[in-house]
Design an enzyme around this catalytic site. Structure first.
Site, PDB file in Angstrom:
ATOM      1  N   CYS A 115       3.145  14.022   8.045  1.00  0.00           N
ATOM      2  CA  CYS A 115       3.002  13.945   9.493  1.00  0.00           C
ATOM      3  C   CYS A 115       1.508  13.951   9.830  1.00  0.00           C
ATOM      4  O   CYS A 115       0.782  14.842   9.389  1.00  0.00           O
ATOM      5  CB  CYS A 115       3.692  15.160  10.120  1.00  0.00           C
ATOM      6  N   GLU A 150      -3.057   3.133   2.030  1.00  0.00           N
ATOM      7  CA  GLU A 150      -2.125   2.401   2.896  1.00  0.00           C
ATOM      8  C   GLU A 150      -1.486   3.291   3.964  1.00  0.00           C
ATOM      9  O   GLU A 150      -0.269   3.508   3.967  1.00  0.00           O
ATOM     10  CB  GLU A 150      -1.043   1.719   2.053  1.00  0.00           C
ATOM     11  N   CYS A 160       3.980  15.814  16.814  1.00  0.00           N
ATOM     12  CA  CYS A 160       3.473  14.489  17.212  1.00  0.00           C
ATOM     13  C   CYS A 160       3.769  14.236  18.686  1.00  0.00           C
ATOM     14  O   CYS A 160       2.963  13.616  19.388  1.00  0.00           O
ATOM     15  CB  CYS A 160       4.056  13.390  16.324  1.00  0.00           C
ATOM     16  N   GLU A 308      -6.371  -4.583  -3.672  1.00  0.00           N
ATOM     17  CA  GLU A 308      -5.222  -4.706  -4.574  1.00  0.00           C
ATOM     18  C   GLU A 308      -4.641  -6.103  -4.473  1.00  0.00           C
ATOM     19  O   GLU A 308      -4.602  -6.689  -3.383  1.00  0.00           O
ATOM     20  CB  GLU A 308      -4.087  -3.745  -4.171  1.00  0.00           C
ATOM     21  N   LYS A 357       7.331   0.894 -12.684  1.00  0.00           N
ATOM     22  CA  LYS A 357       7.083   0.623 -14.103  1.00  0.00           C
ATOM     23  C   LYS A 357       7.170  -0.859 -14.428  1.00  0.00           C
ATOM     24  O   LYS A 357       6.603  -1.321 -15.405  1.00  0.00           O
ATOM     25  CB  LYS A 357       7.993   1.451 -15.005  1.00  0.00           C
TER      26      LYS A 357
HETATM   27  C1  GLA Z   1       0.672  -0.813  -2.627  1.00  0.00           C
HETATM   28  C2  GLA Z   1       0.125   0.535  -3.034  1.00  0.00           C
HETATM   29  C3  GLA Z   1       0.052   0.718  -4.504  1.00  0.00           C
HETATM   30  C4  GLA Z   1       1.249   0.122  -5.197  1.00  0.00           C
HETATM   31  C5  GLA Z   1       1.375  -1.309  -4.852  1.00  0.00           C
HETATM   32  C6  GLA Z   1       2.526  -1.954  -5.571  1.00  0.00           C
HETATM   33  O1  GLA Z   1      -0.266  -1.731  -2.262  1.00  0.00           O
HETATM   34  O2  GLA Z   1      -1.111   0.834  -2.452  1.00  0.00           O
HETATM   35  O3  GLA Z   1      -0.022   2.101  -4.740  1.00  0.00           O
HETATM   36  O4  GLA Z   1       2.378   0.807  -4.799  1.00  0.00           O
HETATM   37  O5  GLA Z   1       1.578  -1.423  -3.470  1.00  0.00           O
HETATM   38  O6  GLA Z   1       2.897  -3.151  -5.041  1.00  0.00           O
HETATM   39 ZN    ZN Z   2       4.695  14.478  13.151  1.00  0.00          ZN
END
Ligand code: GLA
Ligand code: ZN
Length: 672
Positions: A115, A150, A160, A308, A357
């Site tokens: 949260c 992310e 909230c 990424e 994995k």
């Molecule tokens: C996201 C996350 C990563 C991983 C990738 C896999 O971008 O930031 O930790 O989980 O996706 O697709």
């Molecule tokens: Zn909250």
């Protein structure tokens, strides 16, 4: 502050060696060297190791990872690791667990599970960030800080809700202003005390999900609040880092076109932008290109990091196809062409267990260096290294801008009527694609950005028109530029209240049209439009346009509005204001955008080759680089339009020379 200074394009990615035995690390580093990998993103999910209990920190593993990286001459993008809370924290302080849209407080599980308003979360996350900064600020391997991971969307807990009320007080000042902004007399909602205000969710204003709200004004403010609440978590960690490390650039990995967070509000707080590219499976190459340009536009065109991408497959989809030979190279160069100053993967070595994995990795479970993926990664590493620092800091010289606005995105998609089938990203992408395929460099910019550098401004589905935007768009046309806007633009103000004028509201003078009615039909209903003598198709929404000074360019062919304008052009000052009143098909959008670009000489020399993408960057010393990317499965036969040096082959090219570009292939030209 900008992206870290490096001697080459940082190359590498997420590296979680805490998940496997230390002897394997030797193998990792041997393979990194073979692949030209110099940058490791470390510690993204290490919280339960670095702080195994409330009062215990343990940095032994991280120490070893960073020391080893330094010894190997590699740099580290060090994560604060606060995106996945450890079990002890969720158990001791259940408030850290987030509450979902249905109002259910979650129990411990998964990640991105906190949260944003939880004081306990904030306290522990910032304490950890501070400790890490204290310990590693002067570590020779440290290159950048990667806060959290992310950041996600809303939490619907009581805390909230309280924070939302506080945010509303600040934004609206008093309840009268709030009632006015939200049009609360509709359905008897006039609030007389702040405590009466409920955040919008399944138990309050919403019925079918996050897009179906009885009060758009409430939901819009809730989205804005969510953006700020998550941003508050980021800035708190950043401050904790800054207390010990004044210099190292700080970022967090964004998700491109991620609807829940208005990244334009985040941008000023990031030292540099980074983002994770996992395009939808059926996305054309212009989709990731659009997102790269959006990310570059966050900080006024400054280069960003590709934080990424998968070297081969994802794991999170029902079906996860592998990247075809050459696709990884192409996608990586595409990122660089659009302003990426780093190329990083998720992930460098595959995790042994849990849900990722089978996610693609540079090094698979068997640790081989003779796989196709490893070979492609290694040869790309070599190629990127060969450019040295040439592309670093290079800017994009675009004269075409496309406006991207989270407020308009939200307002459009939470609107009841005229059509749920109109999706913001699709319309924006259609105009972006047309401009890019015509060979124009495009800056994707916020509505508040300076428009003076641009000859052409594309403003599709600009649903909310705020501040002085209409006047600034008029200024573009007045000085000779061209503005293109579309159906469902100029509809509502900052609070999603309809303008008490003709549609398209403040855009009416510029476009020279008046719209009284609009028809919406299912996706399979087509109304043909005769555009410049060519029949194209239109769908979804058909606005019925009355020209008020504009000249028709395209006419509807069917229904009771047959013969009325679907596309118009209005002379305004030295320039033009275009209005496209319906969702044209690809040919239709292409024709409109080409005509506009042609007017300004912005159609590129290779526009005839549909699969070939072009993008320019100008380096800090003034060198112009032209990236040519052939996304097609067949060779493209271009003719060089200017003398250049091909940086990847070392060959010289004269104007008029044949310039063959193999299937899924790339050329980087230094124009002379
Ligand atoms: C996201 C996350 C990563 C991983 C990738 C896999 O971008 O930031 O930790 O989980 O996706 O697709
Ligand atoms: Zn909250």
């Amino acid at each position: 502050m900008s992206a870290p200074r490096t001697g080459r394009i940082p190359y590498g990615g997420d590296y979680n060696p805490e998940q496997w035995p230390e002897p394997v690390w030797d193998e990792d580093h041997r393979l990194f060297t073979r692949a030209g990998i110099d940058t490791l993103t470390v510690g993204v999910f290490a919280w339960s190791l670095t702080q195994p209990a409330e009062h215990t920190y343990d940095f032994t593993v991280l120490d070893r990872i960073l020391d080893r990286a330094a010894a190997e001459g590699r740099r580290v993008c060090l994560a604060t690791g606060t995106a996945a809370v450890p079990p002890w924290l969720a158990t001791a302080y259940p408030e850290v667990n987030h509450t979902d849209f249905e109002g259910r407080r979650h129990r411990y599980g998964q990640r991105h599970n906190f949260c944003p308003s939880s004081p306990a979360y904030r306290r522990f996350a910032t304490a950890l960030a501070g400790r890490l900064a204290e310990r590693y600020a002067r570590h020779p391997a440290l290159l950048a800080w990667h806060v959290n991971n992310e950041y996600g969307g809303p939490c619907h807990c009581e805390r909230c809700a309280g924070a939302f009320r506080g945010w509303l007080r600040e934004r609206h000042g008093g309840l009268d202003a709030l009632n006015d902004a939200w049009c609360t007399t509709f359905w008897s909602h006039r609030y007389t005390a702040w405590e009466q205000i409920e955040p919008p969710h399944a138990l309050t204003e919403h019925w079918r999900g996050p897009d179906h709200t009885a009060f758009q004004g409430i939901t819009l403010d809730w989205f804005r609040f969510t953006t700020d609440a998550r941003l508050g978590c980021f800035t708190a960690e950043k401050e904790a880092i800054r207390a010990h490390d004044p210099a190292t650039p700080v970022t967090t990995n964004l998700m491109g076109m991620f609807r829940p967070l208005d990244y334009h509000r985040w941008a000023p707080h990031l030292d540099f932008v980074s983002w994770d590219s996992y395009p939808p499976l059926d996305a054309p190459p212009t989709w990731p290109a659009l997102v790269h340009d959006l990310m570059r536009g966050l900080k006024d065109g400054a280069p960003f990091w590709l934080m990424e991408q998968t070297p081969s497959t994802t794991a999170c989809r029902d079906v996860n196809p592998v990247r075809r030979p050459g696709e990884l190279r192409l996608a990586s160069w595409q990122a660089v062409a659009h302003g990426a100053d780093a190329v990083l993967y998720f992930q460098l070595r595959a995790s042994r267990g849990a849900c990722e994995k089978y996610h693609g990795a540079v090094i698979g479970h068997a640790g081989r260096d003779d796989t196709r993926v490893f070979r492609e990664v290694a040869s790309l590493g070599e190629e990127l290294e060969s450019l040295g620092r040439l592309t670093l800091g290079a800017r994009t010289p675009a004269r075409t801008a496309l406006l991207f606005d989270w407020d308009s995105w939200w307002a459009l998609e939470i609107s009841d009527g005229p059509s749920r089938l109109v999706r913001y990203q699709d319309v924006v992408h259609a105009y972006y694609r047309a401009a890019r395929e015509a060979g124009a460099d495009v800056d994707v910019i916020p509505v508040a950005a300076d428009l003076t550098p641009y000859d052409v401004v594309l403003a599709p589905v600009l649903h909310l028109v705020k501040d002085d935007l209409a006047a600034r768009l008029e200024a573009v046309a007045a000085r000779g530029g061209t503005v293109v806007t579309t159906f469902l633009s100029g509809r509502a103000d900052l609070h999603d209240r309809a303008f008490l004028t003709d549609v398209p509201g403040p855009l009416a003078p510029l476009t020279g049209v008046r719209v009284d009615e609009w028809d919406a039909r299912p996706a399979d209903v087509v109304n043909p439009v005769l555009l410049d003598g060519v029949r194209v198709e239109a769908r979804l929404v058909f606005e019925i346009v009355q020209p008020r000074g504009a000249e028709p360019v395209g006419l509807y062919q069917e229904d009771f509005y047959a013969g009325t304008p679907a596309v118009t052009r209005n002379r305004f000052g030295e320039g033009e204001g275009w209005y496209v009143a319906t969702a044209l098909d690809r040919t239709g959008v292409d024709r409109v955008v080409r005509r506009v670009l042609d007017r300004h000489g912005l159609t590129g020399p290779y526009a005839g080759h549909r699969d070939v993408e072009t993008a320019h960057r100008v380096t800090p010393d003034g060198t112009t680089l032209l990236f040519l990317l052939n996304h097609g499965a067949r060779a493209a036969h271009l003719t060089a339009h200017a003398p250049a040096a091909d940086l990847l082959t070392g060959k010289r090219v004269e104007r008029g020379d044949a310039l063959p570009l193999g299937p899924r292939s790339v050329a980087v030209l230094r124009l002379q």
